[in-house]
Scaffold this active site. Sequence first.
Site, PDB file in Angstrom:
ATOM      1  N   ASP A  82       0.920  -1.185  -0.021  1.00 43.83           N
ATOM      2  CA  ASP A  82      -0.015   0.179  -0.063  1.00 43.83           C
ATOM      3  C   ASP A  82       0.850   1.314  -0.081  1.00 43.83           C
ATOM      4  OD1 ASP A  82      -2.349   1.408   0.212  1.00 43.83           O
ATOM      5  OD2 ASP A  82      -2.370   1.484   2.392  1.00 43.83           O
ATOM      6  N   HIS A 211      -9.281   4.710  -1.995  1.00 38.64           N
ATOM      7  CA  HIS A 211      -8.535   4.942  -0.559  1.00 38.64           C
ATOM      8  C   HIS A 211      -9.288   5.748   0.341  1.00 38.64           C
ATOM      9  CE1 HIS A 211      -4.348   3.796  -2.145  1.00 38.64           C
ATOM     10  NE2 HIS A 211      -5.332   3.224  -2.908  1.00 38.64           N
ATOM     11  N   SER A 214     -12.781   4.246   5.062  1.00 36.55           N
ATOM     12  CA  SER A 214     -13.448   3.667   6.277  1.00 36.55           C
ATOM     13  C   SER A 214     -14.587   4.573   6.815  1.00 36.55           C
ATOM     14  CB  SER A 214     -12.293   3.839   7.272  1.00 36.55           C
ATOM     15  OG  SER A 214     -11.565   2.791   7.463  1.00 36.55           O
ATOM     16  N   THR A 257      -8.767   2.599   8.995  1.00 39.47           N
ATOM     17  CA  THR A 257      -9.096   3.223  10.302  1.00 39.47           C
ATOM     18  C   THR A 257     -10.177   2.413  11.101  1.00 39.47           C
ATOM     19  OG1 THR A 257      -8.627   5.451   9.416  1.00 39.47           O
ATOM     20  CG2 THR A 257     -10.056   5.379  11.144  1.00 39.47           C
TER      21      THR A 257
END
Length: 309
Positions: A82, A211, A214, A257
Amino acid sequence: MPLVTSKEMFKKAYEGKYAIGAFNVNNMEIIQGIVEAAQEEKAPLILQVSAGARKYAKPLYLKKLVEAAVHDSGLPIVLHLDHGESFEICKSCIDDGFTSVMIDGSKYPFEENIELTKRVVDYAHERGVVVEAELGRLAGIEDAVKVSEQDALFTDPDEAVEFVERTGVDSLAIAIGTSHGAYKFKGEPKLDFERLEKISNMLPGFPIVLHGASSVPSEFVELCNKYGGQIPGAQGVPESMLRKAAEMGVCKINIDTDLRLAMTASVRKYLAENPSHFDPRQYLGPGRDAIKQMVIHKMRNVLGCSGKA
């Protein structure tokens, strides 16, 4: 079953209008919780390693833990780098057996991003490894990624097409309003679905990545704060928006997260309720269970990938 690439996963996800969860891993308990959830849900899986994780646990340890998960579960699992920040880091991970790498050249001008990405693609493809790149920048802070709101730029659809054609990259992370970390929105959450639809239409069949995706569930923020945490006002991407994105060509959704929140809330609660306990297994066990339940929830209600392994 050995580690796999995401190529076939993304093809099935695109056609089935669901997304694969890409979950960041940092230690054994996090890996076990994620993999146990995927086993239970019979779901394909991407385990990804960030710069922070590499610094904390060392790539070799994480790779061996992921290899153990593959052996133990029998699931199709991708081991993904990542936010690789240089050709050298991507090369190192490819040489070490990663099946997917992300080269993040989004901080560079367009032509430099293309040049760097193409170099990684050429090296990776010769070795059967797939490559993700990023065009446009996400605001927020997570591990080594720090981008201010002023510097965040949404992805231009025409540039996205040119970028994919010139680099030969396998998937592309775009910026449509998500951001890294727990504080994603100050006001009403909003994603640029019109931009996503345009990019998807201009790149039919091509896997898009989100990306900073969360959801930062309020119940976990409240639980953390109840037991001594100080993360007021955290707000993520509503799960309904992520589900919609998965139906519009987004094949990979990154989640980090929410895992941190679930584990930390569980550990804080356990230690507060059991002040005499000091064995790490006593509080990391519930933390692992919290990770598992969070991932099951994501697979069923957000990603739509349960039963797709």
